[in-house]
Enzyme design. Structure first.
Site, short mmCIF file in Angstrom:
data_model
loop_
_atom_site.label_atom_id
_atom_site.label_comp_id
_atom_site.label_asym_id
_atom_site.label_seq_id
_atom_site.Cartn_x
_atom_site.Cartn_y
_atom_site.Cartn_z
N CYS A 249 -3.89 6.76 0.03
CA CYS A 249 -3.33 5.61 -0.69
C CYS A 249 -4.15 5.22 -1.91
O CYS A 249 -3.74 4.34 -2.67
CB CYS A 249 -3.20 4.43 0.27
SG CYS A 249 -2.43 4.91 1.82
N PHE B 262 -6.72 6.04 3.59
CA PHE B 262 -7.18 6.65 4.83
C PHE B 262 -8.27 7.67 4.49
O PHE B 262 -8.12 8.46 3.54
CB PHE B 262 -6.04 7.38 5.55
CG PHE B 262 -5.04 6.48 6.21
CD1 PHE B 262 -5.27 5.12 6.37
CD2 PHE B 262 -3.86 7.00 6.72
CE1 PHE B 262 -4.35 4.31 7.00
CE2 PHE B 262 -2.93 6.20 7.35
CZ PHE B 262 -3.17 4.85 7.50
N HIS C 63 4.77 0.20 0.65
CA HIS C 63 3.56 0.95 0.32
C HIS C 63 3.95 2.32 -0.22
O HIS C 63 4.46 3.17 0.52
CB HIS C 63 2.70 1.10 1.58
CG HIS C 63 1.32 1.58 1.33
ND1 HIS C 63 0.94 2.22 0.17
CD2 HIS C 63 0.19 1.51 2.10
CE1 HIS C 63 -0.34 2.53 0.23
NE2 HIS C 63 -0.83 2.10 1.39
N GLU D 281 -9.87 -7.03 3.40
CA GLU D 281 -9.84 -7.18 1.95
C GLU D 281 -10.12 -8.62 1.56
O GLU D 281 -10.84 -8.89 0.58
CB GLU D 281 -8.50 -6.70 1.38
CG GLU D 281 -8.50 -6.66 -0.15
CD GLU D 281 -7.26 -5.99 -0.74
OE1 GLU D 281 -7.26 -5.74 -1.96
OE2 GLU D 281 -6.30 -5.72 0.01
#
Length: 418
Positions: free
Chosen positions: A167, A403, A344, A318
């Site tokens: 990502c 990941f 996403h 985050e």
């Protein structure tokens, strides 16, 4: 160029194919309206899947950008890349061959590559054996083929390769492009990322990880970053392309300039294949690095386009990372997740979200986090809930984490006059 002269890098073109618009203009208008692009999956029967929703790109016609023969020889992820890059190059006024092609590069990523091609060729193999595999199977599937196709299409002969870091993929593409232009390897780089993995194996894999939202009865409300009732991310697809250019080169050809790339932060968690490090430790370092390179104070950052996936772990870590980096200022700056509207986009996420970040600077509007209804005590920042906010944004950060523990933070700013 002398070694002590740092070449400045600006953004001169943008292009996007997204679940809420087939152009940057449509994408931006939909975002500022708080529109969701998440809906029941239409590509295949999802009856047996735990998650049956996605941010599909709607009404995309590859023949608007290429002939039928070319389209047949490209996986959808490459078609998306071509469309977004055509738009970005038009936007940057680079369609008339008015640059030295040896000084223009293409750095363009995909997290997974040609998943649909793999699916169709696997079906052929299991029905008819190896002789039924098509000659274009490999060159349609491999993740670098989008970058190669763009280089061939436009005749650009500078640095050309793909990045793949889950990502964080397209954020790494942008970061690499920034460094290549800084060091003088190119004057212009077409960069970004693309993904089309809403297919049986792609969906099934993420379902098996229990990473996806199962709010199938309310698809438009399923992606809800930082909300206490979030239950996983929503898979999306699309592409985002940015044209990065050396500042003086852009000025000399009177190119439009959206923003300046001022700093990057690239780190690793070295912790776990899918879970973020405790307290977002890797994200803390990536944000601090991009701020340091930009030469600004943390309290000068106005907006963070968060990775904000809508998973329990990511949003909490985050938020903790932002509080660690910014202290009291964490509660004054604005944080939002555009994944709330588009899902996403995996390898394309960093590029599409960078476009949103750049437009927040050029337009003075911060897009919202939609579906924010129930505050989470662990996520207590200003997430621009449900409606956009008008704000003079001088400096903004786009975060993308992948990941494998990959962290990228890119700091964009309005162009500095020096």
């Amino acid at each position: 160029m002398h070694a002590n002269q740092i070449r400045r890098v600006v953004v001169t073109g943008l292009g996007a194919v997204t679940p809420i618009g087939l152009s940057v203009g449509e994408f931006w208008n939909s975002m500022t309206e708080g529109k969701s692009g998440v809906a029941p999956i239409s590509y295949f029967d999802t009856t047996e899947y735990t998650s049956r929703i996605a941010g599909e790109v709607k009404n995309f016609d590859p023949h608007n950008y290429m002939d039928k023969k070319a389209a047949r020889r490209m996986d959808v992820f490459t078609q998306f890349a071509v469309a977004a890059s055509d738009m970005a190059l038009n936007d940057a006024q680079l369609v008339n061959g008015n640059v030295d092609p040896t000084r223009v590069g293409v750095v363009y990523g995909s997290g997974i590559g040609g998943m649909w091609t793999y699916h169709h060729q696997s079906e052929a193999f299991f029905k008819g054996g190896p002789r039924t595999i098509g000659p274009f199977f490999v060159p349609m599937m491999i993740p670098d083929i989008a970058a190669g196709t763009l280089s061939i299409r436009y005749g650009y002969k500078g640095p050309n390769y793909a990045t793949t870091s889950a990502c964080a993929t397209s954020a790494h593409s942008i970061a690499d492009s920034f460094m290549l232009i800084q060091r003088g390897s190119a004057d212009i780089i077409v960069t970004g990322g693309t993904e089309s993995a809403i297919c049986p194996m792609g969906l099934g894999g993420f379902c098996a990880m229990r990473a996806l939202s199962t709010r199938n009865d309310q698809p438009e409300k399923a992606s809800r970053p930082f909300d206490a009732n979030r239950d996983g991310f929503v898979i999306g697809e699309g592409a985002g392309t940015l044209v990065l250019e050396e500042y003086e080169h852009a000025r000399n050809r009177n190119a439009p300039i959206y923003a300046e790339v001022l700093g990057i932060g690239l780190t690793a968690d070295a912790y776990h294949i899918t879970a973020p490090a405790p307290g977002g430790e890797g994200a803390v370092r990536s944000m601090r690095l991009c701020i340091r390179e930009a030469g600004i104070r943390p309290d000068e950052v106005d907006y963070i386009n968060a990775h904000g996936t809508s998973t329990p772990y990511n949003d909490r870590s985050e938020s903790q990372a932002i509080k660690t980096v910014f202290g009291d200022h964490a509660y004054t700056l604005l944080v939002s997740s555009t994944k709330s509207m588009i899902g996403h986009l995996l390898g394309a996420a960093g590029a599409v979200e960078s476009i949103a970040t750049i437009l927040s600077i050029s337009k003075g509007i911060v897009p919202p986090t939609i579906n924010y209804e129930t505050p989470d005590p662990d996520c207590d920042l200003n997430y621009v809930p449900n409606k956009p906010v008008e704000r003079d944004v001088r400096y903004a950060i786009s975060n993308a984490f992948g990941f494998g523990g990959h962290n990228t933070s890119i700091l964009y700013g309005s162009v500095r006059e020096k």
